[in-house]
Structure formats: C-alpha cells, structure tokens
Scaffold this active site. Structure first.
Site, PDB file in Angstrom:
ATOM      1  N   HIS A  60      -3.092  -8.271  -7.101  1.00  0.00           N
ATOM      2  CA  HIS A  60      -2.872  -8.505  -5.667  1.00  0.00           C
ATOM      3  C   HIS A  60      -3.809  -9.582  -5.127  1.00  0.00           C
ATOM      4  O   HIS A  60      -3.446 -10.336  -4.218  1.00  0.00           O
ATOM      5  CB  HIS A  60      -3.114  -7.224  -4.862  1.00  0.00           C
ATOM      6  CG  HIS A  60      -1.931  -6.298  -4.786  1.00  0.00           C
ATOM      7  ND1 HIS A  60      -0.732  -6.675  -4.229  1.00  0.00           N
ATOM      8  CD2 HIS A  60      -1.774  -5.005  -5.175  1.00  0.00           C
ATOM      9  CE1 HIS A  60       0.112  -5.645  -4.289  1.00  0.00           C
ATOM     10  NE2 HIS A  60      -0.486  -4.629  -4.862  1.00  0.00           N
ATOM     11  N   HIS A  95      -3.239  -3.815 -11.732  1.00  0.00           N
ATOM     12  CA  HIS A  95      -2.261  -3.958 -10.645  1.00  0.00           C
ATOM     13  C   HIS A  95      -2.959  -4.444  -9.365  1.00  0.00           C
ATOM     14  O   HIS A  95      -2.498  -5.381  -8.709  1.00  0.00           O
ATOM     15  CB  HIS A  95      -1.584  -2.597 -10.418  1.00  0.00           C
ATOM     16  CG  HIS A  95      -0.622  -2.543  -9.280  1.00  0.00           C
ATOM     17  ND1 HIS A  95       0.713  -2.280  -9.442  1.00  0.00           N
ATOM     18  CD2 HIS A  95      -0.800  -2.726  -7.946  1.00  0.00           C
ATOM     19  CE1 HIS A  95       1.311  -2.300  -8.257  1.00  0.00           C
ATOM     20  NE2 HIS A  95       0.410  -2.568  -7.323  1.00  0.00           N
ATOM     21  N   GLU A  96      -4.089  -3.797  -9.023  1.00  0.00           N
ATOM     22  CA  GLU A  96      -4.773  -4.150  -7.772  1.00  0.00           C
ATOM     23  C   GLU A  96      -5.421  -5.534  -7.857  1.00  0.00           C
ATOM     24  O   GLU A  96      -5.402  -6.292  -6.888  1.00  0.00           O
ATOM     25  CB  GLU A  96      -5.825  -3.092  -7.410  1.00  0.00           C
ATOM     26  CG  GLU A  96      -5.269  -1.682  -7.183  1.00  0.00           C
ATOM     27  CD  GLU A  96      -4.100  -1.603  -6.216  1.00  0.00           C
ATOM     28  OE1 GLU A  96      -3.988  -2.452  -5.312  1.00  0.00           O
ATOM     29  OE2 GLU A  96      -3.270  -0.698  -6.392  1.00  0.00           O
ATOM     30  N   CYS A 101       4.372   0.261  -5.816  1.00  0.00           N
ATOM     31  CA  CYS A 101       3.400  -0.417  -4.960  1.00  0.00           C
ATOM     32  C   CYS A 101       3.741  -0.120  -3.503  1.00  0.00           C
ATOM     33  O   CYS A 101       4.909  -0.165  -3.130  1.00  0.00           O
ATOM     34  CB  CYS A 101       3.466  -1.918  -5.219  1.00  0.00           C
ATOM     35  SG  CYS A 101       2.351  -2.891  -4.204  1.00  0.00           S
ATOM     36  N   LEU A 102       2.719   0.176  -2.707  1.00  0.00           N
ATOM     37  CA  LEU A 102       2.972   0.468  -1.286  1.00  0.00           C
ATOM     38  C   LEU A 102       3.605  -0.726  -0.574  1.00  0.00           C
ATOM     39  O   LEU A 102       4.289  -0.557   0.428  1.00  0.00           O
ATOM     40  CB  LEU A 102       1.664   0.855  -0.582  1.00  0.00           C
ATOM     41  CG  LEU A 102       1.041   2.191  -0.987  1.00  0.00           C
ATOM     42  CD1 LEU A 102      -0.305   2.374  -0.289  1.00  0.00           C
ATOM     43  CD2 LEU A 102       1.971   3.349  -0.656  1.00  0.00           C
ATOM     44  N   GLN A 121      -3.107  -6.333   1.060  1.00  0.00           N
ATOM     45  CA  GLN A 121      -2.027  -5.418   1.459  1.00  0.00           C
ATOM     46  C   GLN A 121      -2.191  -4.905   2.885  1.00  0.00           C
ATOM     47  O   GLN A 121      -1.247  -4.382   3.472  1.00  0.00           O
ATOM     48  CB  GLN A 121      -1.969  -4.211   0.508  1.00  0.00           C
ATOM     49  CG  GLN A 121      -1.485  -4.557  -0.877  1.00  0.00           C
ATOM     50  CD  GLN A 121      -1.393  -3.314  -1.723  1.00  0.00           C
ATOM     51  OE1 GLN A 121      -2.378  -2.858  -2.282  1.00  0.00           O
ATOM     52  NE2 GLN A 121      -0.210  -2.724  -1.800  1.00  0.00           N
ATOM     53  N   GLY A 137      -4.083   3.246  -5.142  1.00  0.00           N
ATOM     54  CA  GLY A 137      -4.948   2.073  -5.100  1.00  0.00           C
ATOM     55  C   GLY A 137      -4.472   1.174  -3.983  1.00  0.00           C
ATOM     56  O   GLY A 137      -3.342   1.306  -3.497  1.00  0.00           O
TER      57      GLY A 137
END
Ligand code: NI
Length: 161
Positions: free
Chosen positions: A135, A131-132, A89-90, A51, A46
């Site tokens: 952000h 999670h997304e 997470c990236l 990000q 995701g």
C-alpha cells in the site's frame, strides 16, 4: 480517537508512493491511534496510512495475540519461501483472491518510540506485512493477480470505483 474515512479502489492516494516519516511526533501518534480505531471498527487485520487518506509510510497489523504492531517506514530486508493465501482489503470491499507472495519476511521499521526494530513473521502475518507495505508503494493486492483473474474481477472493481 476517531474513525477515519477509508479510501476505496479508484482513489488516487492509493496509487501514490507514500512519504517517509521523519519524526514520530504528536501528530503521528494521533494518526496511529485513529488508524487502530478505524481498523477495529472496519474489521481489518491491517491498515496502511494511505487507506485513511494520509500519504505517509505507516502501517499497523493486528497480531491478535499482543498489541497492534505499528511499523513506520517499514522495509522488507529478507524474504524466504513462497505462499499463496487468500487476501482481501478494506479498500477493495467484497473482493477476495489468493495472491502469490513470500512465506516468510523480515521487516525493519521504526516504532512509535522512534527506535528501529526488526520483526520476522511467517504465514498469515508475513502475508499481512507484504500486503500493507505494498500500500505504501501504491500497489493493491489485485495488481498482483494474473491477467486472467483480473479480467474476471473487472466488473466488481469497476463497481467499487
Ligand atoms: Ni489492503
């Protein structure tokens, strides 16, 4: 399509409240294409627009079964149950930890066609959605850990910063 630069822990844009998208235009569609490319290249499941340095309320989720789900201005309208799945997470490379969240969520969002829709997901995809969406409000999964766990991760987080 282009691979965009990932913003990592410590980047101020990850802490901003992202702005709603008013209209799905060519620019937004191009951004989403590039987000999808970036997610695949970086190996995420995701991705949220902040990000990749864009403070707009757009997230994408790889369901693995169908096309990537694109959610614009997503809002969680229903939560059920509890889960505690390991997350990464990236933007926070190398850090993994279980996070307490709802086990099932219903999200209302706008699609790339400009129409509103709702999706209900359980398990892994429910976690990914939460999670997304976090952000978009300036939260990272590490913010949701216990103070003790955060202290344990302090050095690792400092190294990313
Ligand atoms: Ni993330």
């Amino acid at each position: 399509m282009a691979v965009l630069k990932l913003q990592k822990y410590g980047s101020p844009i990850l802490r901003e409240k992202a702005l709603p998208v008013k209209k799905v235009d060519k620019e937004i569609k191009e951004l989403v294409d590039n987000m999808i490319e970036t997610m695949y290249v970086e190996g995420g499941v995701g991705l949220a627009a902040p990000q990749v340095g864009v403070s707009k309320r757009i997230i994408i989720i790889d369901t693995e079964e169908e096309d990537v789900v694109v959610l614009i201005n997503p809002v969680i309208i229903k939560r059920e149950g509890k889960s505690e799945e390991e997350e990464g997470c990236l933007s926070v490379p190398g850090v993994y930890s279980p996070v307490r969240r709802s086990s099932k969520v219903t999200v209302e969002a706008m699609g790339l066609d400009g129409n509103k829709f709702q999706i209900t997901q359980e398990g892994f995809l429910a976690v990914a959605l939460q999670h997304e969406i976090d952000h978009l409000d300036g939260y990272l999964f590490v913010d949701r850990l216990s103070p003790a766990k955060r202290i344990m991760l302090k050095e690792q987080l400092k190294n990313i910063e």
